[in-house]
Design an enzyme around this catalytic site. Structure first.
Site, PDB file in Angstrom:
ATOM      1  N   ASP A  70     -20.348  20.729 -54.231  1.00 12.12           N
ATOM      2  CA  ASP A  70     -19.977  21.822 -53.016  1.00 12.12           C
ATOM      3  C   ASP A  70     -18.471  22.410 -53.465  1.00 12.12           C
ATOM      4  O   ASP A  70     -17.571  21.980 -53.551  1.00 12.12           O
ATOM      5  CB  ASP A  70     -19.644  21.148 -51.752  1.00 12.12           C
ATOM      6  CG  ASP A  70     -19.462  21.964 -50.614  1.00 12.12           C
ATOM      7  OD1 ASP A  70     -18.981  22.944 -50.964  1.00 12.12           O
ATOM      8  OD2 ASP A  70     -19.500  21.545 -49.476  1.00 12.12           O
ATOM      9  N   ILE A  71     -18.570  23.769 -53.676  1.00 15.19           N
ATOM     10  CA  ILE A  71     -17.337  24.467 -54.050  1.00 15.19           C
ATOM     11  C   ILE A  71     -16.182  24.346 -52.907  1.00 15.19           C
ATOM     12  O   ILE A  71     -15.115  24.555 -53.614  1.00 15.19           O
ATOM     13  CB  ILE A  71     -17.591  26.098 -54.325  1.00 15.19           C
ATOM     14  CG1 ILE A  71     -16.631  26.562 -55.244  1.00 15.19           C
ATOM     15  CG2 ILE A  71     -17.798  26.899 -53.165  1.00 15.19           C
ATOM     16  CD1 ILE A  71     -17.157  28.001 -55.911  1.00 15.19           C
ATOM     17  N   ASN A  80     -20.604  39.426 -48.941  1.00 14.89           N
ATOM     18  CA  ASN A  80     -21.360  40.806 -48.777  1.00 14.89           C
ATOM     19  C   ASN A  80     -20.355  42.046 -48.447  1.00 14.89           C
ATOM     20  O   ASN A  80     -18.900  41.305 -48.249  1.00 14.89           O
ATOM     21  CB  ASN A  80     -22.225  40.790 -47.639  1.00 14.89           C
ATOM     22  CG  ASN A  80     -21.531  40.278 -46.199  1.00 14.89           C
ATOM     23  OD1 ASN A  80     -20.765  40.979 -45.843  1.00 14.89           O
ATOM     24  ND2 ASN A  80     -22.135  39.439 -45.572  1.00 14.89           N
ATOM     25  N   GLY A 123     -25.138  31.009 -46.607  1.00 12.52           N
ATOM     26  CA  GLY A 123     -25.006  30.431 -47.919  1.00 12.52           C
ATOM     27  C   GLY A 123     -23.614  30.029 -48.447  1.00 12.52           C
ATOM     28  O   GLY A 123     -22.889  29.293 -47.360  1.00 12.52           O
ATOM     29  N   ASP A 152     -20.882  31.856 -48.657  1.00 17.74           N
ATOM     30  CA  ASP A 152     -19.930  32.323 -47.894  1.00 17.74           C
ATOM     31  C   ASP A 152     -19.826  31.781 -46.639  1.00 17.74           C
ATOM     32  O   ASP A 152     -18.643  31.531 -46.001  1.00 17.74           O
ATOM     33  CB  ASP A 152     -20.536  33.784 -47.604  1.00 17.74           C
ATOM     34  CG  ASP A 152     -19.673  34.678 -47.056  1.00 17.74           C
ATOM     35  OD1 ASP A 152     -18.549  34.542 -46.919  1.00 17.74           O
ATOM     36  OD2 ASP A 152     -20.027  36.098 -46.821  1.00 17.74           O
ATOM     37  N   THR A 192     -27.271  34.510 -56.944  1.00 18.31           N
ATOM     38  CA  THR A 192     -28.594  33.860 -57.097  1.00 18.31           C
ATOM     39  C   THR A 192     -29.269  33.081 -56.142  1.00 18.31           C
ATOM     40  O   THR A 192     -30.262  32.300 -56.066  1.00 18.31           O
ATOM     41  CB  THR A 192     -28.212  32.644 -58.118  1.00 18.31           C
ATOM     42  OG1 THR A 192     -27.480  31.727 -57.553  1.00 18.31           O
ATOM     43  CG2 THR A 192     -27.675  33.283 -59.448  1.00 18.31           C
ATOM     44  N   GLY A 193     -28.756  33.275 -54.749  1.00 21.50           N
ATOM     45  CA  GLY A 193     -29.253  32.910 -53.476  1.00 21.50           C
ATOM     46  C   GLY A 193     -29.963  34.001 -52.458  1.00 21.50           C
ATOM     47  O   GLY A 193     -31.014  34.496 -53.219  1.00 21.50           O
ATOM     48  N   VAL A 194     -29.494  34.269 -51.705  1.00 17.50           N
ATOM     49  CA  VAL A 194     -29.980  35.297 -50.927  1.00 17.50           C
ATOM     50  C   VAL A 194     -30.300  36.594 -51.611  1.00 17.50           C
ATOM     51  O   VAL A 194     -31.143  37.558 -51.165  1.00 17.50           O
ATOM     52  CB  VAL A 194     -28.970  35.646 -49.450  1.00 17.50           C
ATOM     53  CG1 VAL A 194     -29.697  36.764 -48.781  1.00 17.50           C
ATOM     54  CG2 VAL A 194     -28.898  34.574 -48.744  1.00 17.50           C
ATOM     55  N   TYR A 195     -29.291  36.827 -52.473  1.00 15.73           N
ATOM     56  CA  TYR A 195     -29.397  38.231 -53.346  1.00 15.73           C
ATOM     57  C   TYR A 195     -30.536  38.154 -54.360  1.00 15.73           C
ATOM     58  O   TYR A 195     -30.805  39.130 -55.020  1.00 15.73           O
ATOM     59  CB  TYR A 195     -28.221  38.874 -53.746  1.00 15.73           C
ATOM     60  CG  TYR A 195     -27.197  39.213 -52.527  1.00 15.73           C
ATOM     61  CD1 TYR A 195     -27.754  39.309 -51.320  1.00 15.73           C
ATOM     62  CD2 TYR A 195     -25.892  39.587 -53.101  1.00 15.73           C
ATOM     63  CE1 TYR A 195     -26.991  40.041 -50.503  1.00 15.73           C
ATOM     64  CE2 TYR A 195     -25.289  40.251 -51.839  1.00 15.73           C
ATOM     65  CZ  TYR A 195     -25.610  40.306 -50.740  1.00 15.73           C
ATOM     66  OH  TYR A 195     -24.919  40.803 -49.614  1.00 15.73           O
TER      67      TYR A 195
HETATM   68  N1  AR6 Z   1     -20.983  25.410 -53.119  1.00 15.24           N
HETATM   69  C1  AR6 Z   1     -21.473  25.852 -54.058  1.00 15.24           C
HETATM   70  N2  AR6 Z   1     -22.556  26.524 -54.532  1.00 15.24           N
HETATM   71  C2  AR6 Z   1     -23.237  26.871 -53.225  1.00 15.24           C
HETATM   72  C3  AR6 Z   1     -22.827  26.249 -51.970  1.00 15.24           C
HETATM   73  C4  AR6 Z   1     -21.744  25.768 -52.021  1.00 15.24           C
HETATM   74  N3  AR6 Z   1     -21.406  25.112 -50.664  1.00 15.24           N
HETATM   75  N4  AR6 Z   1     -23.736  26.811 -51.061  1.00 15.24           N
HETATM   76  C5  AR6 Z   1     -24.650  27.574 -51.756  1.00 15.24           C
HETATM   77  N5  AR6 Z   1     -24.445  27.659 -53.091  1.00 15.24           N
HETATM   78  P1  AR6 Z   1     -25.869  32.711 -51.769  1.00 15.24           P
HETATM   79  P2  AR6 Z   1     -25.606  35.303 -52.816  1.00 15.24           P
HETATM   80  C6  AR6 Z   1     -24.903  28.332 -54.046  1.00 15.24           C
HETATM   81  O1  AR6 Z   1     -27.018  32.921 -50.994  1.00 15.24           O
HETATM   82  O2  AR6 Z   1     -27.002  35.326 -53.487  1.00 15.24           O
HETATM   83  C7  AR6 Z   1     -24.454  35.478 -47.773  1.00 15.24           C
HETATM   84  O3  AR6 Z   1     -24.919  35.230 -46.552  1.00 15.24           O
HETATM   85  C8  AR6 Z   1     -26.457  28.589 -53.941  1.00 15.24           C
HETATM   86  O4  AR6 Z   1     -27.319  27.562 -54.255  1.00 15.24           O
HETATM   87  O5  AR6 Z   1     -24.472  31.755 -51.210  1.00 15.24           O
HETATM   88  O6  AR6 Z   1     -24.547  36.050 -53.682  1.00 15.24           O
HETATM   89  C9  AR6 Z   1     -23.217  36.438 -48.013  1.00 15.24           C
HETATM   90  O7  AR6 Z   1     -22.623  36.826 -46.728  1.00 15.24           O
HETATM   91  C10 AR6 Z   1     -26.738  30.018 -54.886  1.00 15.24           C
HETATM   92  O8  AR6 Z   1     -27.098  29.262 -56.248  1.00 15.24           O
HETATM   93  O9  AR6 Z   1     -25.003  33.997 -52.369  1.00 15.24           O
HETATM   94  C11 AR6 Z   1     -24.214  37.763 -48.584  1.00 15.24           C
HETATM   95  O10 AR6 Z   1     -24.646  38.428 -47.516  1.00 15.24           O
HETATM   96  C12 AR6 Z   1     -25.513  30.577 -55.034  1.00 15.24           C
HETATM   97  O11 AR6 Z   1     -24.596  29.844 -54.303  1.00 15.24           O
HETATM   98  C13 AR6 Z   1     -25.130  37.073 -49.388  1.00 15.24           C
HETATM   99  O12 AR6 Z   1     -25.334  35.571 -48.860  1.00 15.24           O
HETATM  100  C14 AR6 Z   1     -25.271  32.003 -54.279  1.00 15.24           C
HETATM  101  O13 AR6 Z   1     -26.097  31.926 -53.154  1.00 15.24           O
HETATM  102  C15 AR6 Z   1     -24.797  36.904 -50.876  1.00 15.24           C
HETATM  103  O14 AR6 Z   1     -25.998  36.364 -51.406  1.00 15.24           O
END
Ligand code: AR6
Length: 176
Positions: free
Chosen positions: A14-15, A28, A36, A38, A122-125
């Site tokens: 966890d970051i 965003n 996520g 954020d 790599t998550g929601v995007y």
């Molecule tokens: N520690 C480390 N990595 C994490 C954690 C954590 N606590 N939580 C999630 N990840 P995402 P995006 C990883 O969806 O794709 C938000 O709603 C996760 O497994 O967080 O850039 C924003 O407000 C994935 O590999 O970010 C934007 O609207 C990575 O973090 C949107 O999501 C990124 O996933 C951004 O989407």
């Protein structure tokens, strides 16, 4: 002299728990929070982070802005906005590379010796994870080759599958 890539570490976890000078947030364009990583960062930092973010007037895709870390162990949060994956033909790779570069420039400007990145986009995007790992590793390596700071860059992932992708691209770099 050690190779630039010796300054890149891969960490699974966890970051928000990392005791580094700055953690990067995959935000965003509103910078007002989301899900996520954020959401996790905003929850751990407390409401004051959102108050500071409100003053920043958002952020463009590929750009970054910095705030304090409040209740986080990290001193700063660097908020960057990754591209939404649209198939790869909309400049996604260049925008993702720009997220890493702009975040590292802000880290240098704020004397950060250690910076941790999540796997931006790599998550929601929905950016393909292997392609995103390649962009991250190459961009970070290229930046630190030309800069003394940050001394350490942590590529922080939530799962071991992502960590493997980072390690593979770091190994490929090591062959040159
Ligand atoms: N520690 C480390 N990595 C994490 C954690 C954590 N606590 N939580 C999630 N990840 P995402 P995006 C990883 O969806 O794709 C938000 O709603 C996760 O497994 O967080 O850039 C924003 O407000 C994935 O590999 O970010 C934007 O609207 C990575 O973090 C949107 O999501 C990124 O996933 C951004 O989407």
């Amino acid at each position: 002299m050690s190779k630039a890539q010796d300054r890149i570490q891969v960490h699974t976890g966890d970051i928000t728990k990392l005791d580094v000078d700055a953690i990067v947030n995959a935000a965003n364009t509103s910078l007002l929070g989301g899900g996520g990583v954020d959401g996790a960062i905003h929850r751990a930092a407390g409401r004051e982070l959102e108050f500071e973010c409100r003053m920043l007037n958002g952020c463009n895709v590929g750009d970054a802005k910095i705030t304090k870390g409040y209740k986080l162990p990290a001193r700063h949060v660097i908020h960057t906005v990754g591209p939404v994956w649209q198939g790869g033909g909309k400049g996604e790779a260049g925008l993702l590379a720009s997220c890493y570069r702009r975040s590292l420039e802000l880290a240098v400007a704020n004397d950060c010796r250690s910076v941790a990145f999540p796997a931006i986009s790599t998550g929601v995007y929905r950016y393909p994870k292997d392609d995103a790992a390649k962009v991250a590793v190459y961009e970070v390596n290229d930046f630190i080759k030309h800069n003394v700071l940050p001394e350490i860059v942590v590529l922080c992932c939530f799962d071991e599958a992502m960590a493997k992708l980072y390690r593979r691209h770091l190994a490929i770099l090591g062959e040159y």
